[in-house]
Design a protein around this motif. Sequence first.
Motif, short mmCIF file in Angstrom:
data_model
loop_
_atom_site.label_atom_id
_atom_site.label_comp_id
_atom_site.label_asym_id
_atom_site.label_seq_id
_atom_site.Cartn_x
_atom_site.Cartn_y
_atom_site.Cartn_z
N SER A 1 8.04 -21.99 4.97
CA SER A 1 9.30 -21.25 4.72
C SER A 1 10.52 -21.95 5.29
N GLU B 1 9.51 -21.32 -1.73
CA GLU B 1 8.41 -21.35 -0.78
C GLU B 1 7.12 -20.97 -1.50
N GLU C 1 4.00 -18.89 -2.45
CA GLU C 1 3.80 -17.44 -2.49
C GLU C 1 2.36 -17.11 -2.87
N LYS C 2 1.98 -15.87 -2.63
CA LYS C 2 0.64 -15.41 -3.00
C LYS C 2 0.45 -15.56 -4.51
N ARG D 1 -0.41 -18.12 3.25
CA ARG D 1 0.58 -17.62 2.31
C ARG D 1 -0.07 -17.12 1.01
#
Length: 553
Positions: free
Chosen positions: A310, A316, A318-319, A347
């Motif tokens: 991040s 960034e 992400e899931k 993450r």
Amino acid sequence: MAKVEIIPLGGIGEFGMNCMGVRYGDEMIIIDAGMGFPEETPFGVDICIPNFDFLEEYRDDLTAIILTHGHEDHIGSLAYILRKFNLPVYSSRFTLALTEKRLGEFDMLDDVLLHRVEANDVVSIGSFKVEFIHASHSLVECFSLAIHTPVGTIIHTGDYKIDDTPVIGKPYDLKTLGRIGDDGVLALLCDSTNATVPGRTPSEMAVIPAFEEIFEETEGRLIISTFSSSLHRLQIVFDVAHQFGRKVCVIGRSMQKNVEIADEQGLLQIPHGTMIDLSTSRALDDDEICYLVTGSQGEMRAALWNMATSTFKGIEVEKGDTVVLSARIIPGNEKNISRLIGHLYKRGANIIEEKRRLVHVSGHASQEDIKIMVETARPRYVVPIHGEYRMLFRQKEFIKNHVGNYSDDDIILIENGNVLEIDEYAAKIVDRHELHKTFIDEESMEEIEYDIVRERKKLAYGGAISLVVTVDKRLHKIAGEPQITFQGVAGLDELHSFGKQARDAVSAAIGDMKPEQIADRKVFKENLRIHLKRFVQRELSSKPVIVTTVVEV
């Protein structure tokens, strides 16, 4: 009788920092000027380069630098050697474009003579005639070199593999190599990086099916990290992304630079409208975008690390993202990559590595490629280069056991700093030099002496002690109590007043000195340092750095 000398400055018994001198009479050419990654990274050092001061004794002999290809472990120290020896540089169009960017960063571009050459060109440099042989590798416009000398022909393979179906460019030019072999080759300097790997190295084309499966299966965002110089892999990503209707956003300075250069030179064929910028990518659905990013080795300043922690502005991990690490692990980077993967899992990313899918193939020759190289060139001697010593040894054993008519005496193992003399009758090491690496400061990008890094290492492991002694400059007597401060020194016990004991020991040592020993400030400071060093070693069994200051009143 005239002989050729082979003098490696780096790249032997290690990964990276490739650099070699080839000398005949009073003329020497330098092949490659690479950088490496030292073990001393905790001490403010990101990069190491060969010790070019060693070349001072050959200053009048140096005639040119020849670059086999554009990887950083072959061109990364070019600016530093050119600072000391302003020599003409010969290489391919793409390699020179990469070097121009780097030389521009050092404000050196206008001072250096760059010669563009193409495959099959022959360039005369004094007594040398250098023939450029097209080589296949993970980069493009790479060369093996046939260095024709009055003693015989030396072939330097550079980095190579025998790729029959490269994504960009032609296969390795075995026809030219065979023609040179027919004329007679004195010595083959041969890449050993994959000498422990049996079989043939797969073609770059071999990764396409795995990428097609990944693009077809993935519903969320795709983030692909590979070496920024692996143009074959970049071309595959652009092609497969276009095939499956995804746009590609390139993130990372080196990746953007290489894509820009390769696109300008027509080496990359990017489908129209496929490459977009970061701001445009944010407006797309997850299944419409693929990010092509730097950082496959877990580098903390690269794009993927920043996206995983991040710290990257604008995007960034992400899931639901799928991250593909399309690169091998360079030895020494295991911990960094492990930490990177940990951050990605935290993450919620899905990670695909080369252990799970065929998303990476090497750019270096495996054992059967080496066999093809040796059998085609048919050299009198083989000198394994590039790689750790075990790899050099394994190449020797493989050639001896699987390629005909080579004995121990025909395959010579050398180390950095060796001087290998070769003629048609013998090849032997006639001299050995101890070459320390030169380190580059990560902030200033300036050279750091070996002794400075060693001192930093001592500070890190032993801490530091500052001793200040005030002396009456007229009477040459101590004026007041010595002042001692400790920083990072293990084993101190404040309850037992170790500091007072140390001051008492220094005071006692001064009391035993004669006035003339105190009058000579240089001798006085050294005596103080030695006495305090012995006391600390005896009491704490540690070796901190001791800095002594004498103040006159």
